[in-house]
Write an enzyme that holds these catalytic residues in place. Structure first.
Site, PDB file in Angstrom:
ATOM      1  N   CYS A   1      -6.669  -1.639   8.959  1.00 39.07           N
ATOM      2  CA  CYS A   1      -6.578  -0.230   9.352  1.00 39.07           C
ATOM      3  C   CYS A   1      -7.972   0.358   9.541  1.00 39.07           C
ATOM      4  CB  CYS A   1      -5.833   0.577   8.298  1.00 39.07           C
ATOM      5  SG  CYS A   1      -4.063   0.381   8.375  1.00 39.07           S
ATOM      6  N   HIS A   2      -8.084   1.238  10.510  1.00 39.83           N
ATOM      7  CA  HIS A   2      -9.346   1.929  10.761  1.00 39.83           C
ATOM      8  C   HIS A   2      -9.468   3.134   9.826  1.00 39.83           C
ATOM      9  CE1 HIS A   2      -8.506  -0.201  14.520  1.00 39.83           C
ATOM     10  NE2 HIS A   2      -9.805  -0.261  14.661  1.00 39.83           N
TER      11      HIS A   2
ATOM     12  N   MET B   1       0.292   4.290   9.713  1.00 41.73           N
ATOM     13  CA  MET B   1       0.067   3.657   8.413  1.00 41.73           C
ATOM     14  C   MET B   1      -0.279   4.688   7.347  1.00 41.73           C
ATOM     15  SD  MET B   1       0.976   0.645   8.889  1.00 41.73           S
ATOM     16  CE  MET B   1       0.656   0.151   7.213  1.00 41.73           C
ATOM     17  N   GLU B   2      -1.011   5.727   7.717  1.00 43.63           N
ATOM     18  CA  GLU B   2      -1.348   6.780   6.753  1.00 43.63           C
ATOM     19  C   GLU B   2      -0.088   7.499   6.274  1.00 43.63           C
ATOM     20  OE1 GLU B   2      -5.033   5.530   8.559  1.00 43.63           O
ATOM     21  OE2 GLU B   2      -3.056   5.934   9.402  1.00 43.63           O
TER      22      GLU B   2
ATOM     23  N   ASP C   1       6.890   5.973 -11.413  1.00 44.89           N
ATOM     24  CA  ASP C   1       6.002   5.964 -12.580  1.00 44.89           C
ATOM     25  C   ASP C   1       6.309   7.124 -13.529  1.00 44.89           C
ATOM     26  OD1 ASP C   1       3.699   5.110 -14.150  1.00 44.89           O
ATOM     27  OD2 ASP C   1       2.734   6.929 -13.390  1.00 44.89           O
TER      28      ASP C   1
END
Length: 156
Positions: A75-76, A110-111, A125
């Protein structure tokens, strides 16, 4: 699918795609995830001794989106102009929706996906002490806009 995978060169080696010739345009992506929780865990959400799981998940997702390039090797690094994460209690669990936007030569799918994933993991969690059987499912890209490939909307 007629296009080859762009992260591999002619010899089959993985590499980062050169996007320097691409026009910087506004790009936006929206992703979602679902955290399946029992009714008992859903009832306990407001009384969580660690704090509000939904708010912590929102912050974690925003923070994660900004770290995508350090998590996903090809990824950039992107200057994100906007990230929003919403975590909403719905029947059967928590629905998460993450939006990321930028003006760049490559997309922000992707972000958005990383933001939704990490937000879901954070809900896990924050609630795992009550139930080890929590399931995270349906991490998906809902829509994207901008760039060479244009618009995409998930239909299913």
């Amino acid at each position: 699918m007629t296009e080859k995978l762009s992260h591999f060169d002619e010899a089959g080696q993985a590499h980062m795609v050169d996007v320097s010739a691409k026009a910087a345009t506004r790009r936006e992506a929206v992703a979602a995830a679902f955290v399946e929780l029992s009714d008992e865990v859903l009832r306990a959400l407001p009384d969580n001794p660690k704090g509000n799981p939904l708010e912590v998940a929102r912050f974690a997702g925003i923070q994660a989106a900004k770290q995508t390039a350090s998590l996903i090797p090809m990824c950039h690094p992107l200057a994100l102009s906007f990230v929003d994460v919403q975590a909403t209690v719905v029947e059967g669990g928590v629905a998460i929706q993450a939006t990321a936007a930028t003006t760049a030569g490559t997309g922000v799918e992707m972000e958005a996906m990383v933001a939704a994933s990490i937000a879901a993991l954070t809900v896990y969690d924050m609630t795992k002490a009550l139930d080890k059987g929590i399931r995270i499912r349906e991490i998906v890209l809902l829509r994207k806009s901008g760039g060479k490939s244009g618009e995409y909307r998930r239909t299913v």
